[in-house]
Write a protein that holds these residues in place. Structure first.
Motif, PDB file in Angstrom:
ATOM      1  N   VAL A   1      18.494  78.071   6.673  1.00 17.48           N
ATOM      2  CA  VAL A   1      18.849  76.801   7.303  1.00 17.48           C
ATOM      3  C   VAL A   1      19.142  75.735   6.252  1.00 17.48           C
ATOM      4  O   VAL A   1      20.148  75.009   6.339  1.00 17.48           O
ATOM      5  N   GLY A   2      18.288  75.628   5.242  1.00 17.08           N
ATOM      6  CA  GLY A   2      18.478  74.632   4.197  1.00 17.08           C
ATOM      7  C   GLY A   2      19.749  74.855   3.406  1.00 17.08           C
ATOM      8  O   GLY A   2      20.501  73.910   3.120  1.00 17.08           O
ATOM      9  N   ARG A   3      20.023  76.101   3.051  1.00 17.83           N
ATOM     10  CA  ARG A   3      21.243  76.405   2.281  1.00 17.83           C
ATOM     11  C   ARG A   3      22.490  76.166   3.123  1.00 17.83           C
ATOM     12  O   ARG A   3      23.503  75.693   2.603  1.00 17.83           O
ATOM     13  N   ARG A   4      22.413  76.481   4.412  1.00 17.40           N
ATOM     14  CA  ARG A   4      23.575  76.258   5.284  1.00 17.40           C
ATOM     15  C   ARG A   4      23.862  74.763   5.416  1.00 17.40           C
ATOM     16  O   ARG A   4      25.022  74.343   5.397  1.00 17.40           O
ATOM     17  N   PHE A   5      22.803  73.955   5.525  1.00 17.13           N
ATOM     18  CA  PHE A   5      22.999  72.507   5.598  1.00 17.13           C
ATOM     19  C   PHE A   5      23.657  72.009   4.312  1.00 17.13           C
ATOM     20  O   PHE A   5      24.578  71.183   4.359  1.00 17.13           O
ATOM     21  N   TYR A   6      23.212  72.508   3.169  1.00 11.50           N
ATOM     22  CA  TYR A   6      23.772  72.079   1.891  1.00 11.50           C
ATOM     23  C   TYR A   6      25.267  72.405   1.817  1.00 11.50           C
ATOM     24  O   TYR A   6      26.085  71.567   1.406  1.00 11.50           O
ATOM     25  N   ARG A   7      25.639  73.621   2.218  1.00 10.44           N
ATOM     26  CA  ARG A   7      27.052  74.022   2.152  1.00 10.44           C
ATOM     27  C   ARG A   7      27.903  73.166   3.096  1.00 10.44           C
ATOM     28  O   ARG A   7      29.026  72.784   2.755  1.00 10.44           O
ATOM     29  N   ASN A   8      27.377  72.887   4.283  1.00 12.37           N
ATOM     30  CA  ASN A   8      28.117  72.035   5.222  1.00 12.37           C
ATOM     31  C   ASN A   8      28.295  70.627   4.667  1.00 12.37           C
ATOM     32  O   ASN A   8      29.326  69.984   4.872  1.00 12.37           O
ATOM     33  N   LEU A   9      27.262  70.153   3.965  1.00  9.86           N
ATOM     34  CA  LEU A   9      27.323  68.818   3.369  1.00  9.86           C
ATOM     35  C   LEU A   9      28.446  68.732   2.342  1.00  9.86           C
ATOM     36  O   LEU A   9      29.126  67.704   2.235  1.00  9.86           O
ATOM     37  N   GLN A  10      28.687  69.820   1.616  1.00 10.51           N
ATOM     38  CA  GLN A  10      29.729  69.834   0.588  1.00 10.51           C
ATOM     39  C   GLN A  10      31.127  69.755   1.193  1.00 10.51           C
ATOM     40  O   GLN A  10      32.079  69.389   0.506  1.00 10.51           O
ATOM     41  N   LYS A  11      31.256  70.102   2.473  1.00  3.77           N
ATOM     42  CA  LYS A  11      32.578  70.091   3.114  1.00  3.77           C
ATOM     43  C   LYS A  11      33.026  68.688   3.505  1.00  3.77           C
ATOM     44  O   LYS A  11      34.198  68.490   3.840  1.00  3.77           O
TER      45      LYS A  11
ATOM     46  N   GLU B   1      24.838  63.177  -1.122  1.00  2.00           N
ATOM     47  CA  GLU B   1      24.676  64.120  -2.228  1.00  2.00           C
ATOM     48  C   GLU B   1      23.246  64.642  -2.244  1.00  2.00           C
ATOM     49  O   GLU B   1      22.288  63.861  -2.190  1.00  2.00           O
ATOM     50  N   ALA B   2      23.099  65.960  -2.302  1.00  2.00           N
ATOM     51  CA  ALA B   2      21.772  66.585  -2.343  1.00  2.00           C
ATOM     52  C   ALA B   2      21.249  66.592  -3.780  1.00  2.00           C
ATOM     53  O   ALA B   2      21.959  66.993  -4.711  1.00  2.00           O
ATOM     54  N   ILE B   3      20.014  66.126  -3.939  1.00  2.00           N
ATOM     55  CA  ILE B   3      19.388  66.142  -5.268  1.00  2.00           C
ATOM     56  C   ILE B   3      18.907  67.548  -5.595  1.00  2.00           C
ATOM     57  O   ILE B   3      19.015  68.014  -6.723  1.00  2.00           O
ATOM     58  N   GLY B   4      18.385  68.228  -4.580  1.00  2.00           N
ATOM     59  CA  GLY B   4      17.872  69.574  -4.774  1.00  2.00           C
ATOM     60  C   GLY B   4      16.998  69.987  -3.607  1.00  2.00           C
ATOM     61  O   GLY B   4      17.009  69.356  -2.545  1.00  2.00           O
ATOM     62  N   PHE B   5      16.221  71.047  -3.814  1.00  5.22           N
ATOM     63  CA  PHE B   5      15.384  71.618  -2.771  1.00  5.22           C
ATOM     64  C   PHE B   5      13.911  71.610  -3.196  1.00  5.22           C
ATOM     65  O   PHE B   5      13.591  71.638  -4.389  1.00  5.22           O
ATOM     66  N   LEU B   6      13.042  71.601  -2.200  1.00  5.12           N
ATOM     67  CA  LEU B   6      11.624  71.900  -2.395  1.00  5.12           C
ATOM     68  C   LEU B   6      11.273  73.055  -1.470  1.00  5.12           C
ATOM     69  O   LEU B   6      11.656  73.049  -0.293  1.00  5.12           O
TER      70      LEU B   6
ATOM     71  N   GLU C   1      24.667  84.716  -4.135  1.00  7.32           N
ATOM     72  CA  GLU C   1      25.759  83.751  -4.084  1.00  7.32           C
ATOM     73  C   GLU C   1      25.262  82.312  -4.053  1.00  7.32           C
ATOM     74  O   GLU C   1      26.048  81.377  -4.211  1.00  7.32           O
ATOM     75  N   SER C   2      23.967  82.118  -3.839  1.00  3.22           N
ATOM     76  CA  SER C   2      23.420  80.768  -3.735  1.00  3.22           C
ATOM     77  C   SER C   2      23.019  80.187  -5.082  1.00  3.22           C
ATOM     78  O   SER C   2      22.489  79.086  -5.152  1.00  3.22           O
ATOM     79  N   ARG C   3      23.269  80.909  -6.174  1.00  2.00           N
ATOM     80  CA  ARG C   3      22.849  80.426  -7.485  1.00  2.00           C
ATOM     81  C   ARG C   3      23.588  79.166  -7.919  1.00  2.00           C
ATOM     82  O   ARG C   3      23.095  78.404  -8.740  1.00  2.00           O
ATOM     83  N   ASN C   4      24.799  78.938  -7.391  1.00  2.00           N
ATOM     84  CA  ASN C   4      25.602  77.802  -7.850  1.00  2.00           C
ATOM     85  C   ASN C   4      25.344  76.528  -7.060  1.00  2.00           C
ATOM     86  O   ASN C   4      26.090  75.566  -7.192  1.00  2.00           O
ATOM     87  N   ILE C   5      24.297  76.480  -6.239  1.00  2.00           N
ATOM     88  CA  ILE C   5      23.975  75.253  -5.530  1.00  2.00           C
ATOM     89  C   ILE C   5      22.854  74.527  -6.254  1.00  2.00           C
ATOM     90  O   ILE C   5      22.307  75.018  -7.239  1.00  2.00           O
TER      91      ILE C   5
END
Length: 468
Positions: A156-166, A173-178, A188-192
């Motif tokens: 869910v968190g990674r999907r939100f991040y990818r949608n945000l980039q669109k 802008e996402a600072i990062g994850f906890l 494939e998620s290494r580049n986020i």
């Protein structure tokens, strides 16, 4: 990075609205009394008009506050602004007319009021559109950013991040994850953006980074941690938004209700469930259908003559379709095929080079003329001008088992045209894609959405290339 204070932006918007209204007032006054476009009559002093124009302008601003027009709209599209502008100025106009009546100010020029109102709406729409586009451009270049911290590095968190980039134009802008269970992204998620720590590090991260909002994207089994997370965010003055782990089951704009003191999420909120929306849509359907029947009557008359001259049998073809609340009705069309049994017509698709089709009937279908009698279905209440296209019961019983969420389309009246059809999904096209578009329409209905679909149909749907 430029980070604006919302209160300052609100004050700037109010000032701009008042200045815009002043310029519009001067332009309206010149057009009515100085331009020579209207017959000159004895007028009240300029100051009288200025006083009432000022009252209108401040009333519009107050109405804007009441309708939350000056609240942050970064995540809303321009259609939201358009609707609010029309609402605000219409309420302002009605209020002004009421005040003029009670003040017994009968000598105010009605032409001036109409010009003043119309220009206010037009200028507000234009200048708000320009502002929106400028802000979009600035945000794409990295200005006016808002920073978010995502709690949960799962799906869910990674999907939100990818949608945000669109959507860089909204300026998030996402600072990062906890996350408590992941130390780094895999595959494939290494580049986020990286995982900065665990949930216990939240308070430290809020002090270290300029976080505006915290997005909670935790799984259901982590719900016991939510009270502490929300408490930490509120102490830091940071907004908190929660993405439910089951968000795929929810509509685009979920509706929250309250029952017995407990908040509930309405899984399928339909705007047309509200009486006011149903009345508005039905009134529009009746008026539009009457006008359409009158305007298209010469074309329908030619269709009647053509059918009579080219093929024996009835002019109107009636076919059972399923509509609102899964009730069936007979949908009317100009007959475009040779007479066949009900079993054949109710259980077989029309295919390319269908031998049942007449030459004149093929022309009617390709030009959509065969569907004009459906405006009578609209008048009878079977259909709406805009809505999901109705299907035959035989195929409905098949699709309801094979196509997820297919039966949701029957929560509203079917339409002559719809969101799916204006996007090319008609004839021999994907049923799944049609349903996706139909559900989007049902969940996002508005009067202006209907107008948009009708306009798209008029400009794009004159020839149906998938009609066999």
């Amino acid at each position: 990075m430029l980070r604006q204070n919302q209160r300052f932006l609100t004050q700037l918007y109010i000032l701009a609205d008042l200045l815009c209204s002043l310029v519009v007032f001067l332009l309206a006054y010149w057009l009515r009394f100085k331009s020579g476009l209207f017959e000159y009559t004895h007028v009240l002093p300029f100051t009288t008009y200025l006083i009432w124009g000022t009252v209108y302008s401040f009333a519009a601003v107050v109405t804007g506050f009441y309708l939350q027009f000056y609240s942050p709209k970064r995540r809303k599209n321009y259609s939201y602004d358009l609707l609010k502008i029309i609402q605000i100025h219409t309420i302002g106009l009605l209020g002004l007319l009421g005040l003029l009546y009670f003040a017994k100010e009968a000598n105010i020029s009605r032409e001036f009021i109409v010009i003043f109102y119309s220009l206010n709406v037009l200028c507000s729409v234009i200048y708000r559109y320009i502002v929106k586009k400028v802000l979009f451009s600035l945000r794409r270049k990295g200005f006016n950013k808002r920073f978010v911290l995502i709690l949960g590095a799962g799906t869910v968190g990674r999907r939100f991040y990818r949608n945000l980039q669109k959507y860089p134009e909204i300026g998030y802008e996402a600072i990062g994850f906890l996350d408590d269970f992941h130390r780094q992204h895999e595959g494939e998620s290494r580049n986020i953006k990286p995982i900065l720590g665990r949930l216990d590090d939240l308070e430290r991260m809020l002090k270290k980074h300029p976080v505006d909002e915290v997005i909670i994207a935790l799984p259901l089994d982590a719900h016991l941690k939510l009270p502490k997370v929300i408490e930490v965010c509120e102490q830091a003055g940071v907004k908190t938004l929660i993405i439910p782990d089951y968000f795929d089951l929810l509509p685009a704009r979920p509706f929250f209700d309250n029952f017995a003191g407990i908040p509930l999420i309405n899984v399928r909120d339909v705007p047309l469930d509200e009486l006011s929306n149903r009345v508005l849509k039905r009134a529009f359907d009746i008026v539009f259908s009457i006008v359409a029947i009158i305007v298209s009557s010469p074309v329908m008359l030619l269709a009647v003559i053509g059918i009579k001259l080219t093929a024996p049998g009835p002019i109107i073809f009636k076919q059972e379709r399923m509509g609102l609340d899964r009730k069936t009705f007979h949908m009317y069309k100009f007959r475009s095929m040779r007479i066949s049994t009900e079993k054949v017509s109710d259980t077989q698709w029309t295919v390319e080079n269908d031998p049942r089709r007449t030459k004149f009937g093929a022309f009617l279908r390709r030009m959509n003329i065969d569907e004009l009698p459906q405006f009578f279905n609209v008048l009878l209440g079977h259909m709406s001008v805009v809505g999901p296209r109705p299907e035959r019961p035989y195929f409905v019983n098949q699709f309801r088992e094979d196509v997820p969420k297919y039966m949701i389309k029957h929560q509203v009246r079917p339409g002559i045209t719809g969101w799916a059809q204006t996007n090319g999904l008609r004839g021999d096209t994907s049923i799944e894609d049609r349903i996706t578009h139909d559900i989007f329409y049902i969940e996002n209905w508005s009067f202006f959405f209907d107008v948009k679909i009708i306009a798209m149909t008029a400009f794009k749907g004159k020839v149906n290339h998938n009609a066999y």
